[in-house]
Design a protein around this motif. Sequence first.
Motif, PDB file in Angstrom:
ATOM      1  N   LEU A  97      34.932  29.150  36.929  1.00 28.89           N
ATOM      2  CA  LEU A  97      35.590  29.739  38.095  1.00 28.89           C
ATOM      3  C   LEU A  97      36.839  30.513  37.688  1.00 28.89           C
ATOM      4  CD1 LEU A  97      35.883  30.148  41.152  1.00 28.89           C
ATOM      5  CD2 LEU A  97      37.071  27.932  41.240  1.00 28.89           C
ATOM      6  N   ARG A  98      37.676  29.927  36.849  1.00 28.43           N
ATOM      7  CA  ARG A  98      38.894  30.617  36.388  1.00 28.43           C
ATOM      8  C   ARG A  98      38.554  31.929  35.678  1.00 28.43           C
ATOM      9  NH1 ARG A  98      40.283  25.249  35.040  1.00 28.43           N
ATOM     10  NH2 ARG A  98      41.923  24.442  36.391  1.00 28.43           N
ATOM     11  N   GLU A  99      37.532  31.895  34.829  1.00 35.96           N
ATOM     12  CA  GLU A  99      37.112  33.099  34.103  1.00 35.96           C
ATOM     13  C   GLU A  99      36.648  34.181  35.082  1.00 35.96           C
ATOM     14  OE1 GLU A  99      34.137  31.805  31.342  1.00 35.96           O
ATOM     15  OE2 GLU A  99      35.564  30.555  30.235  1.00 35.96           O
ATOM     16  N   GLN A 100      35.876  33.783  36.087  1.00 38.53           N
ATOM     17  CA  GLN A 100      35.385  34.767  37.051  1.00 38.53           C
ATOM     18  C   GLN A 100      36.524  35.336  37.892  1.00 38.53           C
ATOM     19  OE1 GLN A 100      31.750  34.179  39.130  1.00 38.53           O
ATOM     20  NE2 GLN A 100      30.865  32.922  37.511  1.00 38.53           N
ATOM     21  N   LEU A 101      37.496  34.488  38.240  1.00 42.48           N
ATOM     22  CA  LEU A 101      38.624  34.967  39.046  1.00 42.48           C
ATOM     23  C   LEU A 101      39.505  35.939  38.267  1.00 42.48           C
ATOM     24  CD1 LEU A 101      39.629  31.749  41.008  1.00 42.48           C
ATOM     25  CD2 LEU A 101      38.568  33.821  41.923  1.00 42.48           C
ATOM     26  N   LEU A 102      39.531  35.827  36.942  1.00 41.23           N
ATOM     27  CA  LEU A 102      40.284  36.786  36.140  1.00 41.23           C
ATOM     28  C   LEU A 102      39.693  38.189  36.280  1.00 41.23           C
ATOM     29  CD1 LEU A 102      40.938  34.813  32.833  1.00 41.23           C
ATOM     30  CD2 LEU A 102      42.640  35.509  34.547  1.00 41.23           C
ATOM     31  N   GLN A 103      38.378  38.254  36.466  1.00 40.36           N
ATOM     32  CA  GLN A 103      37.685  39.538  36.524  1.00 40.36           C
ATOM     33  C   GLN A 103      37.493  40.078  37.931  1.00 40.36           C
ATOM     34  OE1 GLN A 103      34.059  39.451  34.195  1.00 40.36           O
ATOM     35  NE2 GLN A 103      34.899  37.833  32.919  1.00 40.36           N
ATOM     36  N   ALA A 104      37.432  39.197  38.930  1.00 34.54           N
ATOM     37  CA  ALA A 104      37.041  39.622  40.277  1.00 34.54           C
ATOM     38  C   ALA A 104      38.230  39.706  41.217  1.00 34.54           C
ATOM     39  CB  ALA A 104      36.010  38.645  40.850  1.00 34.54           C
ATOM     40  N   ASP A 105      38.231  40.756  42.035  1.00 35.55           N
ATOM     41  CA  ASP A 105      39.188  40.848  43.137  1.00 35.55           C
ATOM     42  C   ASP A 105      38.680  40.040  44.325  1.00 35.55           C
ATOM     43  OD1 ASP A 105      41.003  42.712  41.874  1.00 35.55           O
ATOM     44  OD2 ASP A 105      39.430  44.200  42.139  1.00 35.55           O
ATOM     45  N   ILE A 106      37.357  40.003  44.473  1.00 36.17           N
ATOM     46  CA  ILE A 106      36.712  39.258  45.548  1.00 36.17           C
ATOM     47  C   ILE A 106      35.554  38.490  44.917  1.00 36.17           C
ATOM     48  CG2 ILE A 106      35.439  39.417  47.727  1.00 36.17           C
ATOM     49  CD1 ILE A 106      36.937  42.209  48.057  1.00 36.17           C
ATOM     50  N   LEU A 107      35.573  37.172  45.064  1.00 39.06           N
ATOM     51  CA  LEU A 107      34.524  36.325  44.505  1.00 39.06           C
ATOM     52  C   LEU A 107      34.055  35.363  45.579  1.00 39.06           C
ATOM     53  CD1 LEU A 107      32.922  35.307  41.974  1.00 39.06           C
ATOM     54  CD2 LEU A 107      34.780  33.648  41.667  1.00 39.06           C
ATOM     55  N   THR A 108      32.755  35.333  45.819  1.00 39.66           N
ATOM     56  CA  THR A 108      32.185  34.394  46.775  1.00 39.66           C
ATOM     57  C   THR A 108      31.460  33.297  46.005  1.00 39.66           C
ATOM     58  OG1 THR A 108      31.912  36.149  48.399  1.00 39.66           O
ATOM     59  CG2 THR A 108      30.654  34.139  48.750  1.00 39.66           C
ATOM     60  N   VAL A 109      31.777  32.043  46.342  1.00 35.37           N
ATOM     61  CA  VAL A 109      31.185  30.883  45.676  1.00 35.37           C
ATOM     62  C   VAL A 109      30.394  30.085  46.699  1.00 35.37           C
ATOM     63  CG1 VAL A 109      31.660  28.767  44.384  1.00 35.37           C
ATOM     64  CG2 VAL A 109      33.070  30.806  44.004  1.00 35.37           C
ATOM     65  N   GLN A 110      29.124  29.854  46.385  1.00 32.77           N
ATOM     66  CA  GLN A 110      28.273  29.021  47.220  1.00 32.77           C
ATOM     67  C   GLN A 110      28.170  27.640  46.581  1.00 32.77           C
ATOM     68  OE1 GLN A 110      26.691  31.885  45.740  1.00 32.77           O
ATOM     69  NE2 GLN A 110      27.584  33.168  47.311  1.00 32.77           N
ATOM     70  N   GLU A 111      27.874  26.646  47.405  1.00 28.96           N
ATOM     71  CA  GLU A 111      27.702  25.259  46.974  1.00 28.96           C
ATOM     72  C   GLU A 111      28.937  24.711  46.261  1.00 28.96           C
ATOM     73  OE1 GLU A 111      24.010  23.608  45.552  1.00 28.96           O
ATOM     74  OE2 GLU A 111      23.078  25.569  45.827  1.00 28.96           O
ATOM     75  N   ALA A 112      30.078  24.888  46.877  1.00 33.69           N
ATOM     76  CA  ALA A 112      31.302  24.324  46.298  1.00 33.69           C
ATOM     77  C   ALA A 112      31.404  22.822  46.552  1.00 33.69           C
ATOM     78  CB  ALA A 112      32.528  25.037  46.864  1.00 33.69           C
ATOM     79  N   HIS A 113      30.772  22.325  47.622  1.00 34.13           N
ATOM     80  CA  HIS A 113      30.745  20.895  47.952  1.00 34.13           C
ATOM     81  C   HIS A 113      32.147  20.298  48.028  1.00 34.13           C
ATOM     82  CE1 HIS A 113      26.319  20.295  47.579  1.00 34.13           C
ATOM     83  NE2 HIS A 113      26.452  21.403  46.881  1.00 34.13           N
ATOM     84  N   ALA A 114      32.919  20.740  48.996  1.00 31.79           N
ATOM     85  CA  ALA A 114      34.288  20.240  49.178  1.00 31.79           C
ATOM     86  C   ALA A 114      34.274  18.754  49.484  1.00 31.79           C
ATOM     87  CB  ALA A 114      34.975  20.985  50.316  1.00 31.79           C
ATOM     88  N   ARG A 115      35.294  18.092  49.031  1.00 31.42           N
ATOM     89  CA  ARG A 115      35.379  16.644  49.242  1.00 31.42           C
ATOM     90  C   ARG A 115      35.689  16.317  50.697  1.00 31.42           C
ATOM     91  NH1 ARG A 115      37.958  17.544  44.176  1.00 31.42           N
ATOM     92  NH2 ARG A 115      36.654  16.735  42.519  1.00 31.42           N
ATOM     93  N   ALA A 116      36.708  16.922  51.265  1.00 27.36           N
ATOM     94  CA  ALA A 116      37.086  16.651  52.655  1.00 27.36           C
ATOM     95  C   ALA A 116      38.142  17.657  53.071  1.00 27.36           C
ATOM     96  CB  ALA A 116      37.637  15.241  52.804  1.00 27.36           C
TER      97      ALA A 116
END
Length: 144
Positions: free
Chosen positions: A33-52
Amino acid sequence: MGGLALSPRTGTWNARGLLHHNIESGSAKFRVLREQLLQADILTVQEAHARAGDGGAQFHSVGQQHIALSTWAGGVVAGGVTMFVRKSIACKYLMKTEVIVEARAIRVCVSGPSFVLWLWGIHSFEIAGSSARKMVELLNADLA
Protein backbone atom coordinates in the motif's frame (compact mmCIF):
# COMPACT_ATOMS: atom_id res chain seq x y z
CA MET A 1 -8.55 16.61 -17.85
CA GLY A 2 -9.86 20.05 -18.63
CA GLY A 3 -9.27 22.48 -15.79
CA LEU A 4 -7.04 20.27 -13.64
CA ALA A 5 -3.55 21.63 -13.14
CA LEU A 6 -2.22 18.07 -13.26
CA SER A 7 -3.05 14.71 -14.73
CA PRO A 8 -3.70 12.54 -11.70
CA ARG A 9 -1.99 9.17 -11.54
CA THR A 10 -4.62 6.60 -10.61
CA GLY A 11 -4.53 3.03 -9.45
CA THR A 12 -6.67 0.24 -8.04
CA TRP A 13 -5.81 -2.73 -5.86
CA ASN A 14 -7.76 -5.65 -4.45
CA ALA A 15 -5.93 -6.04 -1.13
CA ARG A 16 -7.70 -9.29 -0.14
CA GLY A 17 -7.98 -8.45 3.55
CA LEU A 18 -5.62 -5.52 4.10
CA LEU A 19 -6.73 -4.97 7.71
CA HIS A 20 -7.41 -8.62 8.48
CA HIS A 21 -6.03 -10.10 11.70
CA ASN A 22 -3.00 -11.87 10.18
CA ILE A 23 -0.17 -9.58 11.34
CA GLU A 24 2.53 -10.98 9.04
CA SER A 25 0.35 -10.78 5.93
CA GLY A 26 -0.95 -7.37 7.00
CA SER A 27 2.57 -5.94 7.32
CA ALA A 28 3.46 -7.09 3.80
CA LYS A 29 0.22 -5.65 2.43
CA PHE A 30 0.84 -2.31 4.14
CA ARG A 31 4.27 -2.18 2.47
CA VAL A 32 2.54 -2.70 -0.89
CA LEU A 33 0.00 0.00 0.00
CA ARG A 34 2.77 2.48 0.90
CA GLU A 35 4.56 1.74 -2.38
CA GLN A 36 1.38 2.28 -4.39
CA LEU A 37 0.58 5.53 -2.56
CA LEU A 38 4.02 6.87 -3.48
CA GLN A 39 3.07 6.52 -7.14
CA ALA A 40 -0.66 7.27 -7.16
CA ASP A 41 -2.54 10.52 -6.68
CA ILE A 42 -5.76 8.51 -6.46
CA LEU A 43 -5.77 4.87 -5.35
CA THR A 44 -8.85 2.74 -4.78
CA VAL A 45 -8.46 -0.32 -2.54
CA GLN A 46 -11.04 -3.09 -2.43
CA GLU A 47 -11.34 -5.69 0.35
CA ALA A 48 -9.62 -3.65 3.03
CA HIS A 49 -11.67 -5.44 5.74
CA ALA A 50 -11.73 -2.68 8.37
CA ARG A 51 -11.77 -3.81 11.95
CA ALA A 52 -14.42 -1.39 13.25
CA GLY A 53 -15.60 2.20 13.03
CA ASP A 54 -14.35 4.66 10.44
CA GLY A 55 -12.06 2.76 8.13
CA GLY A 56 -10.24 5.90 7.05
CA ALA A 57 -8.95 6.46 10.59
CA GLN A 58 -7.16 3.11 10.39
CA PHE A 59 -4.88 4.38 7.64
CA HIS A 60 -3.19 7.21 9.54
CA SER A 61 0.23 5.56 9.37
CA VAL A 62 0.19 5.32 5.57
CA GLY A 63 -1.91 8.33 4.70
CA GLN A 64 0.47 11.19 5.40
CA GLN A 65 0.07 12.51 1.84
CA HIS A 66 -3.45 11.19 1.15
CA ILE A 67 -6.90 11.39 2.67
CA ALA A 68 -8.87 8.14 2.96
CA LEU A 69 -12.52 8.02 1.93
CA SER A 70 -14.14 4.75 2.96
CA THR A 71 -17.28 2.67 3.14
CA TRP A 72 -17.51 -0.21 5.60
CA ALA A 73 -19.93 -2.70 7.05
CA GLY A 74 -19.57 -4.26 10.48
CA GLY A 75 -16.95 -6.95 11.00
CA VAL A 76 -13.72 -7.85 9.29
CA VAL A 77 -15.37 -10.14 6.75
CA ALA A 78 -17.53 -7.39 5.27
CA GLY A 79 -15.10 -6.15 2.63
CA GLY A 80 -14.82 -2.40 2.45
CA VAL A 81 -13.69 0.06 -0.19
CA THR A 82 -11.25 2.90 0.44
CA MET A 83 -10.28 5.63 -1.98
CA PHE A 84 -7.06 7.47 -1.20
CA VAL A 85 -6.81 10.97 -2.71
CA ARG A 86 -3.58 12.95 -2.51
CA LYS A 87 -4.02 15.87 -0.11
CA SER A 88 -2.71 18.37 -2.67
CA ILE A 89 -5.76 17.54 -4.81
CA ALA A 90 -8.25 17.13 -1.95
CA CYS A 91 -7.36 20.50 -0.43
CA LYS A 92 -7.42 22.40 -3.71
CA TYR A 93 -10.73 21.23 -5.17
CA LEU A 94 -14.27 20.65 -3.91
CA MET A 95 -14.89 16.99 -3.10
CA LYS A 96 -18.20 15.30 -2.37
CA THR A 97 -18.27 11.66 -1.27
CA GLU A 98 -21.28 9.39 -1.55
CA VAL A 99 -21.63 5.78 -0.43
CA ILE A 100 -23.61 4.00 -3.13
CA VAL A 101 -23.54 0.48 -1.66
CA GLU A 102 -22.31 0.01 1.90
CA ALA A 103 -18.91 -1.74 1.98
CA ARG A 104 -19.00 -2.16 -1.82
CA ALA A 105 -19.20 1.12 -3.77
CA ILE A 106 -18.14 4.70 -3.17
CA ARG A 107 -18.52 7.65 -5.55
CA VAL A 108 -16.49 10.87 -5.29
CA CYS A 109 -17.08 14.05 -7.24
CA VAL A 110 -14.03 16.30 -7.59
CA SER A 111 -14.84 19.69 -9.08
CA GLY A 112 -13.18 22.99 -9.84
CA PRO A 113 -14.12 26.14 -11.70
CA SER A 114 -13.89 24.48 -15.11
CA PHE A 115 -14.22 20.71 -14.58
CA VAL A 116 -16.07 17.86 -12.87
CA LEU A 117 -14.27 14.56 -12.30
CA TRP A 118 -16.21 11.52 -11.09
CA LEU A 119 -14.23 8.84 -9.25
CA TRP A 120 -15.69 5.44 -8.41
CA GLY A 121 -14.43 2.69 -6.14
CA ILE A 122 -16.37 -0.54 -6.64
CA HIS A 123 -15.96 -4.04 -5.29
CA SER A 124 -18.74 -5.83 -7.11
CA PHE A 125 -18.83 -9.01 -5.00
CA GLU A 126 -22.38 -9.80 -3.83
CA ILE A 127 -23.97 -6.52 -4.94
CA ALA A 128 -27.72 -7.02 -5.27
CA GLY A 129 -29.30 -6.55 -8.71
CA SER A 130 -31.23 -3.45 -7.65
CA SER A 131 -28.04 -1.83 -6.32
CA ALA A 132 -26.16 -2.75 -9.49
CA ARG A 133 -28.89 -1.12 -11.62
CA LYS A 134 -28.68 2.04 -9.49
CA MET A 135 -24.89 2.11 -10.01
CA VAL A 136 -25.31 1.75 -13.78
CA GLU A 137 -27.78 4.65 -13.83
CA LEU A 138 -25.39 6.86 -11.84
CA LEU A 139 -22.38 5.85 -13.95
CA ASN A 140 -24.31 6.70 -17.12
CA ALA A 141 -25.33 10.07 -15.65
CA ASP A 142 -21.70 10.78 -14.70
CA LEU A 143 -20.60 10.05 -18.27
CA ALA A 144 -23.29 12.25 -19.83
